[in-house]
Design a protein around this motif. Structure first.
Motif, PDB file in Angstrom:
ATOM      1  N   ALA A  54       0.834  -1.207   0.000  1.00 34.57           N
ATOM      2  CA  ALA A  54       0.000   0.000   0.000  1.00 34.57           C
ATOM      3  C   ALA A  54       0.868   1.256   0.000  1.00 34.57           C
ATOM      4  O   ALA A  54       0.607   2.213  -0.737  1.00 34.57           O
ATOM      5  CB  ALA A  54      -0.942  -0.006   1.203  1.00 34.57           C
ATOM      6  N   LEU A  55       1.918   1.256   0.811  1.00 36.01           N
ATOM      7  CA  LEU A  55       2.811   2.414   0.890  1.00 36.01           C
ATOM      8  C   LEU A  55       3.585   2.604  -0.410  1.00 36.01           C
ATOM      9  O   LEU A  55       3.735   3.725  -0.898  1.00 36.01           O
ATOM     10  CB  LEU A  55       3.767   2.268   2.075  1.00 36.01           C
ATOM     11  N   GLN A  56       4.053   1.507  -0.989  1.00 36.83           N
ATOM     12  CA  GLN A  56       4.780   1.599  -2.251  1.00 36.83           C
ATOM     13  C   GLN A  56       3.846   1.997  -3.387  1.00 36.83           C
ATOM     14  O   GLN A  56       4.278   2.617  -4.350  1.00 36.83           O
ATOM     15  CB  GLN A  56       5.453   0.271  -2.587  1.00 36.83           C
ATOM     16  N   GLY A  57       2.577   1.652  -3.267  1.00 40.87           N
ATOM     17  CA  GLY A  57       1.605   1.958  -4.308  1.00 40.87           C
ATOM     18  C   GLY A  57       1.058   3.369  -4.260  1.00 40.87           C
ATOM     19  O   GLY A  57       0.219   3.733  -5.076  1.00 40.87           O
ATOM     20  N   GLY A  58       1.494   4.164  -3.299  1.00 48.02           N
ATOM     21  CA  GLY A  58       1.084   5.553  -3.284  1.00 48.02           C
ATOM     22  C   GLY A  58       0.356   6.033  -2.054  1.00 48.02           C
ATOM     23  O   GLY A  58       0.028   7.207  -1.945  1.00 48.02           O
ATOM     24  N   ALA A  59       0.088   5.154  -1.095  1.00 48.73           N
ATOM     25  CA  ALA A  59      -0.590   5.591   0.126  1.00 48.73           C
ATOM     26  C   ALA A  59       0.360   6.451   0.955  1.00 48.73           C
ATOM     27  O   ALA A  59       1.544   6.173   1.056  1.00 48.73           O
ATOM     28  CB  ALA A  59      -1.048   4.393   0.948  1.00 48.73           C
ATOM     29  N   ASP A  60      -0.186   7.504   1.530  1.00 46.87           N
ATOM     30  CA  ASP A  60       0.581   8.358   2.432  1.00 46.87           C
ATOM     31  C   ASP A  60       0.540   7.822   3.862  1.00 46.87           C
ATOM     32  O   ASP A  60       1.366   8.192   4.687  1.00 46.87           O
ATOM     33  CB  ASP A  60       0.040   9.786   2.402  1.00 46.87           C
ATOM     34  N   GLY A  61      -0.447   6.963   4.145  1.00 49.36           N
ATOM     35  CA  GLY A  61      -0.571   6.369   5.466  1.00 49.36           C
ATOM     36  C   GLY A  61      -1.482   5.161   5.429  1.00 49.36           C
ATOM     37  O   GLY A  61      -2.273   4.996   4.504  1.00 49.36           O
ATOM     38  N   VAL A  62      -1.358   4.325   6.445  1.00 49.37           N
ATOM     39  CA  VAL A  62      -2.164   3.111   6.561  1.00 49.37           C
ATOM     40  C   VAL A  62      -2.740   3.049   7.975  1.00 49.37           C
ATOM     41  O   VAL A  62      -2.008   3.200   8.954  1.00 49.37           O
ATOM     42  CB  VAL A  62      -1.320   1.839   6.285  1.00 49.37           C
ATOM     43  N   LEU A  63      -4.046   2.834   8.044  1.00 54.85           N
ATOM     44  CA  LEU A  63      -4.721   2.637   9.324  1.00 54.85           C
ATOM     45  C   LEU A  63      -5.250   1.205   9.349  1.00 54.85           C
ATOM     46  O   LEU A  63      -5.936   0.782   8.413  1.00 54.85           O
ATOM     47  CB  LEU A  63      -5.883   3.620   9.488  1.00 54.85           C
ATOM     48  N   VAL A  64      -4.915   0.470  10.399  1.00 49.60           N
ATOM     49  CA  VAL A  64      -5.415  -0.891  10.589  1.00 49.60           C
ATOM     50  C   VAL A  64      -6.389  -0.833  11.759  1.00 49.60           C
ATOM     51  O   VAL A  64      -6.010  -0.429  12.858  1.00 49.60           O
ATOM     52  CB  VAL A  64      -4.271  -1.877  10.893  1.00 49.60           C
ATOM     53  N   SER A  65      -7.647  -1.201  11.515  1.00 52.06           N
ATOM     54  CA  SER A  65      -8.630  -1.184  12.603  1.00 52.06           C
ATOM     55  C   SER A  65      -9.038  -2.609  12.924  1.00 52.06           C
ATOM     56  O   SER A  65      -9.410  -3.385  12.047  1.00 52.06           O
ATOM     57  CB  SER A  65      -9.851  -0.343  12.232  1.00 52.06           C
ATOM     58  N   GLY A  66      -8.922  -2.948  14.198  1.00 52.65           N
ATOM     59  CA  GLY A  66      -9.267  -4.284  14.651  1.00 52.65           C
ATOM     60  C   GLY A  66     -10.056  -4.249  15.937  1.00 52.65           C
ATOM     61  O   GLY A  66     -10.172  -3.213  16.586  1.00 52.65           O
ATOM     62  N   CYS A  67     -10.573  -5.400  16.283  1.00 53.37           N
ATOM     63  CA  CYS A  67     -11.366  -5.538  17.502  1.00 53.37           C
ATOM     64  C   CYS A  67     -10.486  -5.385  18.742  1.00 53.37           C
ATOM     65  O   CYS A  67      -9.290  -5.637  18.700  1.00 53.37           O
ATOM     66  CB  CYS A  67     -12.006  -6.922  17.550  1.00 53.37           C
ATOM     67  N   LYS A  68     -11.106  -4.982  19.837  1.00 52.53           N
ATOM     68  CA  LYS A  68     -10.415  -4.976  21.130  1.00 52.53           C
ATOM     69  C   LYS A  68      -9.938  -6.402  21.416  1.00 52.53           C
ATOM     70  O   LYS A  68     -10.562  -7.363  20.978  1.00 52.53           O
ATOM     71  CB  LYS A  68     -11.361  -4.529  22.240  1.00 52.53           C
ATOM     72  N   PRO A  69      -8.831  -6.549  22.140  1.00 50.17           N
ATOM     73  CA  PRO A  69      -8.260  -7.883  22.361  1.00 50.17           C
ATOM     74  C   PRO A  69      -9.258  -8.930  22.866  1.00 50.17           C
ATOM     75  O   PRO A  69      -9.299 -10.038  22.368  1.00 50.17           O
ATOM     76  CB  PRO A  69      -7.167  -7.633  23.397  1.00 50.17           C
ATOM     77  N   GLU A  70     -10.076  -8.571  23.817  1.00 47.88           N
ATOM     78  CA  GLU A  70     -11.009  -9.549  24.377  1.00 47.88           C
ATOM     79  C   GLU A  70     -12.233  -9.800  23.487  1.00 47.88           C
ATOM     80  O   GLU A  70     -13.042 -10.661  23.777  1.00 47.88           O
ATOM     81  CB  GLU A  70     -11.452  -9.115  25.786  1.00 47.88           C
ATOM     82  N   MET A  71     -12.349  -9.074  22.391  1.00 48.62           N
ATOM     83  CA  MET A  71     -13.522  -9.175  21.523  1.00 48.62           C
ATOM     84  C   MET A  71     -13.232  -9.863  20.182  1.00 48.62           C
ATOM     85  O   MET A  71     -14.108  -9.943  19.345  1.00 48.62           O
ATOM     86  CB  MET A  71     -14.092  -7.783  21.252  1.00 48.62           C
ATOM     87  N   CYS A  72     -12.021 -10.334  19.968  1.00 49.16           N
ATOM     88  CA  CYS A  72     -11.644 -10.918  18.681  1.00 49.16           C
ATOM     89  C   CYS A  72     -12.459 -12.186  18.405  1.00 49.16           C
ATOM     90  O   CYS A  72     -12.531 -13.076  19.243  1.00 49.16           O
ATOM     91  CB  CYS A  72     -10.148 -11.240  18.653  1.00 49.16           C
ATOM     92  N   HIS A  73     -13.068 -12.256  17.224  1.00 47.41           N
ATOM     93  CA  HIS A  73     -13.834 -13.442  16.826  1.00 47.41           C
ATOM     94  C   HIS A  73     -12.931 -14.662  16.645  1.00 47.41           C
ATOM     95  O   HIS A  73     -13.403 -15.786  16.665  1.00 47.41           O
ATOM     96  CB  HIS A  73     -14.593 -13.164  15.533  1.00 47.41           C
ATOM     97  N   PHE A  74     -11.650 -14.418  16.430  1.00 44.53           N
ATOM     98  CA  PHE A  74     -10.709 -15.517  16.227  1.00 44.53           C
ATOM     99  C   PHE A  74      -9.765 -15.649  17.424  1.00 44.53           C
ATOM    100  O   PHE A  74      -8.604 -15.985  17.278  1.00 44.53           O
ATOM    101  CB  PHE A  74      -9.940 -15.307  14.923  1.00 44.53           C
TER     102      PHE A  74
END
Length: 147
Positions: A54-74
């Motif tokens: 993503a960064l090499q392809g032109g993104a200026d930044g990356v945001l990763v959004s995930g569940c709270k630790p105790e709420m992960c479905h996996f």
């Protein structure tokens, strides 16, 4: 750089982390045009190479959004992702990418409007930093040697 410059952001979103129908609808249909969405089954499934791409392809930044630790479905997928992405962030910093261009956000399913705030905060940080040129892919090599 003009005052209307908008940083390009890639949002990697766990498909389970936005419980609010209104928040998910905003992400799916009303998010700003400068934000690209990549939905994943779990943040634990995100290879650091996807972020690098993503960064090499032109993104200026990356945001990763995930569940709270105790709420992960996996169970612990998001914890593994967080550890892996923290180490990867160290590599990106070593490679010359400014800290803050890659951010991980834990989202509680009960927090309404948090994804919008996270994206607004990230955009403000990126506007302050300016466009990223460090990781973008250069022109392809010419036949017969280096460009």
């Amino acid at each position: 750089m003009t005052s209307t410059w908008k940083p390009r952001i890639v949002l990697f979103q766990c498909q389970w982390c936005l419980f609010s129908e209104a928040d998910q609808k905003w992400v799916d249909t009303q998010r700003p045009r400068n934000v690209r969405l990549v939905k994943v089954p779990c943040t634990g499934r995100i290879s650091p190479l996807y972020i690098l791409n993503a960064l090499q392809g032109g993104a200026d930044g990356v945001l990763v959004s995930g569940c709270k630790p105790e709420m992960c479905h996996f169970k612990e997928g998001n914890l593994g992702a967080r550890r892996q992405l923290d180490e990867f962030a160290n590599f990106l910093e070593y490679a010359g990418l400014e800290e803050g261009r890659v951010h991980f956000a834990w989202l509680d399913v009960q927090e309404r409007g948090r994804i919008q705030q996270e994206l607004a905060d990230m955009e403000a940080r990126l506007v302050e930093m300016g466009p990223s040129e460090r990781m973008k892919t250069r022109a392809p090599l010419k036949e017969g040697g280096l460009a």
